[in-house]
Scaffold this active site. Sequence first.
Site, short mmCIF file in Angstrom:
data_model
loop_
_atom_site.label_atom_id
_atom_site.label_comp_id
_atom_site.label_asym_id
_atom_site.label_seq_id
_atom_site.Cartn_x
_atom_site.Cartn_y
_atom_site.Cartn_z
N ASP A 1 4.26 -40.22 -6.69
CA ASP A 1 2.93 -40.02 -6.11
C ASP A 1 2.21 -41.38 -6.01
OD1 ASP A 1 0.80 -38.48 -5.18
OD2 ASP A 1 -0.04 -38.16 -7.19
N ASP B 1 1.89 -45.61 -0.53
CA ASP B 1 0.48 -45.43 -0.14
C ASP B 1 -0.08 -46.77 0.34
OD1 ASP B 1 -2.16 -44.97 0.21
OD2 ASP B 1 -2.54 -44.15 -1.79
N GLU C 1 0.69 -42.62 3.89
CA GLU C 1 -0.70 -42.15 4.04
C GLU C 1 -1.43 -43.00 5.07
OE1 GLU C 1 -2.79 -40.92 0.53
OE2 GLU C 1 -4.71 -41.64 1.28
N HIS D 1 -9.74 -37.09 -4.29
CA HIS D 1 -9.20 -36.89 -5.63
C HIS D 1 -10.29 -36.54 -6.65
CE1 HIS D 1 -5.92 -39.45 -3.86
NE2 HIS D 1 -5.25 -38.42 -4.31
N GLY E 1 -5.67 -34.53 -2.90
CA GLY E 1 -7.02 -34.19 -3.34
C GLY E 1 -7.37 -32.73 -3.08
N ASN F 1 -1.23 -31.27 -2.68
CA ASN F 1 -1.19 -31.92 -3.99
C ASN F 1 -2.28 -31.39 -4.93
OD1 ASN F 1 0.69 -33.55 -2.78
ND2 ASN F 1 -0.30 -35.47 -3.32
N ILE F 2 -1.85 -31.01 -6.12
CA ILE F 2 -2.81 -30.48 -7.10
C ILE F 2 -2.56 -31.10 -8.47
CG2 ILE F 2 -3.58 -28.38 -8.29
CD1 ILE F 2 -2.78 -26.85 -5.68
P1 13P Z 1 -6.66 -33.49 -7.08
O1 13P Z 1 -7.35 -34.54 -7.86
O2 13P Z 1 -7.60 -32.80 -6.13
O3 13P Z 1 -5.92 -32.51 -7.92
O4 13P Z 1 -5.56 -34.22 -6.15
C1 13P Z 1 -4.33 -34.63 -6.70
C2 13P Z 1 -3.56 -35.53 -5.79
O5 13P Z 1 -3.85 -35.70 -4.63
C3 13P Z 1 -2.40 -36.22 -6.37
O6 13P Z 1 -1.82 -37.12 -5.47
O1 G3H Z 2 -3.85 -38.75 -7.11
C1 G3H Z 2 -3.73 -39.04 -8.29
C2 G3H Z 2 -3.22 -38.07 -9.27
O2 G3H Z 2 -4.21 -37.14 -9.63
C3 G3H Z 2 -2.63 -38.78 -10.44
O3 G3H Z 2 -3.63 -39.30 -11.25
O4 G3H Z 2 -3.11 -41.72 -11.50
O5 G3H Z 2 -4.45 -40.48 -13.26
O6 G3H Z 2 -1.99 -40.08 -13.00
P1 G3H Z 2 -3.28 -40.48 -12.32
ZN ZN Z 3 -3.21 -38.09 -4.18
#
Ligand code: 13P
Ligand code: G3H
Ligand code: ZN
Length: 309
Positions: A82, A104, A134, A180, A212, A254-255
């Site tokens: 990610d 990204d 992205e 996010h 997000g 994505n969640i």
């Molecule tokens: P959320 O913060 O809305 O859960 O989004 C997560 C995300 O996009 C991880 O790449």
């Molecule tokens: O988009 C980001 C994800 O929610 C991951 O978050 O970078 O804190 O692991 P993190």
């Molecule tokens: Zn993300």
Amino acid sequence: MSLVTSKEMFKKAYDGHYAVGAFNVNNMEIIQGIVDAAKQENAPLILQVSAGARKYANPIYLRKLVEAAIEDSGLDICLHLDHGEDFEICKQCVDDGFTSVMIDGSKYPFEENIELTKKVVEYAHSKGVVVEAELGKLAGVEDAVKVSAKDATYTDPEEAAEFVARTGVDSLAIAIGTSHGAYKFKGDPSLDFERLEKIEKLLPNFPIVLHGSSSVPKEFVDLCNKFGGQIPGAAGVPEEMLRRASQMGVCKINIDTDLRLAMTACIRQILIENPSEFDPRKYLGPARTAIKDMVAHKMRNVLGCSGKR
Ligand code: 13P
Ligand code: G3H
Ligand code: ZN
């Protein structure tokens, strides 16, 4: 049962008008909760690992945990990086056995984003790994309310089509109003579905990704706050908007934040109600179940991917 790319998952999701959930993982309980839900729901699954998760857990632990989950559950799982921020981390993950990586480059100007993405695509494809890129910038709370910021930051449909053609990328994350974290909207939540439709027209049969996409359910925020939390006025993407996007060309949603809330609300409640508890299994076990329930709910009621494995 093995590590698979998202290619087949996305084709089926596109044709079947649903989305595959991509859930962020940081430790064993989170992986187990998500995988239990996917098994129960007979749903396709993407587990995604951020740079922060790699740093927290040590990459090899996460990969071995996912391998264990595959062996134990009998599911096919896509293991995805990610928000890879440069070529090196994408290469590392490809070499480590990930089946999908995100580069990204959204913070770079268009041509630089294309160059960087192309380089990752070339390397990943030579190893059979798929790539998400992205284009456009996810809005912050302030940006979301300014109409002028929309055109500056949301994904331009013509650019999206050119970007995909020139990079050969396998899926594209776009900006249409999601962001996010737990504070996505200041006023009424809204997503730019008109823009999504335009993008889809120019990119037929192509999987779109929404980052997000947590809904930040009020009951979980309230639960955290009821037990001493101080999460101020959070606001997420309404689930009916995500359902609508899933039925369109959005194939990956994505969640992460919603899992964090479910887990934290559960642990906070247990520790406050049982102040003498100090066995981690007594709060991490229920937290794992809370994650499972949250993921199962998303699969069944939001993404529409239950029964689609
Ligand atoms: P959320 O913060 O809305 O859960 O989004 C997560 C995300 O996009 C991880 O790449
Ligand atoms: O988009 C980001 C994800 O929610 C991951 O978050 O970078 O804190 O692991 P993190
Ligand atoms: Zn993300």
